[in-house]
Scaffold this active site. Structure first.
Site, PDB file in Angstrom:
ATOM      1  N   GLU A  82      81.213  64.241 103.047  1.00 60.67           N
ATOM      2  CA  GLU A  82      81.687  63.006 103.698  1.00 60.67           C
ATOM      3  C   GLU A  82      81.657  61.793 102.747  1.00 60.67           C
ATOM      4  O   GLU A  82      82.256  60.761 103.052  1.00 60.67           O
ATOM      5  CB  GLU A  82      80.817  62.680 104.911  1.00 60.67           C
ATOM      6  CG  GLU A  82      80.898  63.707 106.031  1.00 60.67           C
ATOM      7  CD  GLU A  82      82.111  63.507 106.939  1.00 60.67           C
ATOM      8  OE1 GLU A  82      82.358  62.366 107.326  1.00 60.67           O
ATOM      9  OE2 GLU A  82      82.789  64.504 107.237  1.00 60.67           O
ATOM     10  N   GLU A  92      69.227  35.297  95.286  1.00 62.69           N
ATOM     11  CA  GLU A  92      70.508  35.951  94.990  1.00 62.69           C
ATOM     12  C   GLU A  92      71.668  35.310  95.757  1.00 62.69           C
ATOM     13  O   GLU A  92      72.745  35.895  95.863  1.00 62.69           O
ATOM     14  CB  GLU A  92      70.441  37.461  95.321  1.00 62.69           C
ATOM     15  CG  GLU A  92      69.297  38.222  94.687  1.00 62.69           C
ATOM     16  CD  GLU A  92      69.322  38.268  93.153  1.00 62.69           C
ATOM     17  OE1 GLU A  92      70.244  37.695  92.551  1.00 62.69           O
ATOM     18  OE2 GLU A  92      68.397  38.842  92.576  1.00 62.69           O
ATOM     19  N   HIS A 107      71.771  43.313 100.069  1.00 61.32           N
ATOM     20  CA  HIS A 107      71.122  43.758  98.829  1.00 61.32           C
ATOM     21  C   HIS A 107      69.815  44.457  99.179  1.00 61.32           C
ATOM     22  O   HIS A 107      69.006  43.918  99.937  1.00 61.32           O
ATOM     23  CB  HIS A 107      70.850  42.547  97.924  1.00 61.32           C
ATOM     24  CG  HIS A 107      69.991  42.844  96.740  1.00 61.32           C
ATOM     25  ND1 HIS A 107      70.284  43.832  95.823  1.00 61.32           N
ATOM     26  CD2 HIS A 107      68.832  42.274  96.302  1.00 61.32           C
ATOM     27  CE1 HIS A 107      69.350  43.852  94.882  1.00 61.32           C
ATOM     28  NE2 HIS A 107      68.452  42.914  95.154  1.00 61.32           N
ATOM     29  N   HIS A 152      67.396  48.211  89.346  1.00 59.13           N
ATOM     30  CA  HIS A 152      67.056  47.138  90.286  1.00 59.13           C
ATOM     31  C   HIS A 152      67.413  47.503  91.737  1.00 59.13           C
ATOM     32  O   HIS A 152      66.533  47.558  92.586  1.00 59.13           O
ATOM     33  CB  HIS A 152      67.772  45.846  89.858  1.00 59.13           C
ATOM     34  CG  HIS A 152      67.453  44.663  90.714  1.00 59.13           C
ATOM     35  ND1 HIS A 152      67.316  43.395  90.232  1.00 59.13           N
ATOM     36  CD2 HIS A 152      67.252  44.547  92.051  1.00 59.13           C
ATOM     37  CE1 HIS A 152      67.016  42.565  91.204  1.00 59.13           C
ATOM     38  NE2 HIS A 152      66.989  43.246  92.333  1.00 59.13           N
ATOM     39  N   HIS A 204      66.685  47.632  97.701  1.00 60.94           N
ATOM     40  CA  HIS A 204      66.056  48.315  96.570  1.00 60.94           C
ATOM     41  C   HIS A 204      65.766  49.774  96.942  1.00 60.94           C
ATOM     42  O   HIS A 204      64.592  50.158  97.051  1.00 60.94           O
ATOM     43  CB  HIS A 204      64.737  47.627  96.198  1.00 60.94           C
ATOM     44  CG  HIS A 204      64.857  46.238  95.667  1.00 60.94           C
ATOM     45  ND1 HIS A 204      63.759  45.431  95.407  1.00 60.94           N
ATOM     46  CD2 HIS A 204      65.942  45.503  95.319  1.00 60.94           C
ATOM     47  CE1 HIS A 204      64.162  44.256  94.933  1.00 60.94           C
ATOM     48  NE2 HIS A 204      65.490  44.266  94.884  1.00 60.94           N
TER      49      HIS A 204
END
Ligand code: 13P
Ligand code: ZN
Length: 274
Positions: free
Chosen positions: A171, A117, A141, A212, A143
């Site tokens: 919040e 990525e 990134h 994803h 998952h």
């Protein structure tokens, strides 16, 4: 001489990998992290860098990042292993001046390359560097299961996701005032998803990849990790609420306006139902 792995920014990087793994966000090689190093940090590791490896194409172009150095996780490497063996699981990658190629100058000792990525990380870095006058340095990134679960039930729209997450804890609008972008399902790892994500990063600091995971951006590791944590906790509450037959009451729309006034936040008005 101080070892690269003992430097504070490398230690903070490793901590995020470890904490994210403990949260359950990084099964197998899932997720990746990158950090745009400061000139001082580059100078502090210069003696340890190895320029011998050849240039390789990034797969996209990031001219505004030409010549910069990134600390980044390796493709196929497990977050679970970063703390015990950083030199084999993470690397420093240097970009060429046009921002079209990279070379690994430290780490990944037994071979490998930065995350698949990397195009999305770099395109997000380029946008955030420009929009924040260099302040934002981290792209993360992960998952996280509850966010991913919600992409199967909520409409894949920025407003629907943002409003739902804002409602889930008072919040949340304070921490994610601009909102959350949603990228429809796409094949990961290439330029196309990088372009789609970086478009959203013009507006937001958080982008969800349907079915994803999540991309977050922030000035430092604490802020970026906190964004992921806040979003995932909101998603967890949402999953629980849905599992209990849904909402019977929630924060009123006027409540968000009052909150924005008292907390002095620039809440994205487009995502309110006024
Ligand atoms: P990498 O192992 O290449 O970082 O890929 C993991 C991932 O989460 C892809 O989206
Ligand atoms: Zn992923």
């Amino acid at each position: 001489m101080t070892k690269v792995t003992d430097l504070p920014f490398v230690q903070s990087f490793i901590e995020v990998c470890e904490e994210g793994y403990r949260k359950g966000w990084h099964e197998r090689n899932g997720g990746n992290l990158s950090y745009r190093m400061t000139a001082e940090e580059v100078a502090s590791v210069q003696a340890e860098l190895n320029e011998e490896q050849s240039w390789q194409p990034i797969g996209t172009e990031v001219p505004k990042l030409g010549g910069e150095y990134f600390l980044v996780t390796g493709s196929g490497k497990y977050m679970r292993n970063v703390k015990k063996d950083p030199e084999n699981n993470i690397c420093i990658a240097k970009l060429d001046e046009p921002g079209e190629n990279f070379k690994v100058v430290w780490g990944l000792k037994s071979g490998g390359r930065p995350t698949s990525e990397f195009p999305t990380h770099l395109m997000n870095h380029e946008i955030k560097k420009e929009l924040t006058q260099g302040k934002f340095r981290v792209i993360y990134h992960a998952h996280p299961a509850n966010v991913i679960a919600l992409t199967f039930v909520l409409p894949l729209e920025d407003k629907a996701f943002t409003h739902e997450i804002w409602e889930m804890a008072t919040e949340n609008p304070v921490i994610i005032p601009r909102g959350i972008g949603v990228v429809p399902w796409m094949v990961p790892g290439g330029r196309e998803i990088a372009v789609a994500t970086s478009k959203l990063m013009h507006q937001y600091d958080v982008a969800i990849w349907a079915h994803h995971g999540v991309f977050c951006s922030g000035a430092d590791f604490d802020e970026t990790f906190a964004l992921m944590e806040t979003l995932e906790k909101g998603a967890e509450i949402c999953v629980k609420v849905h599992s209990m037959e849904g909402k019977r009451q929630t924060i009123p729309e006027q409540g968000f306006i009052d909150l924005a006034r008292d907390f002095k936040i620039d809440l994205n008005q487009d995502f309110l139902n006024l």
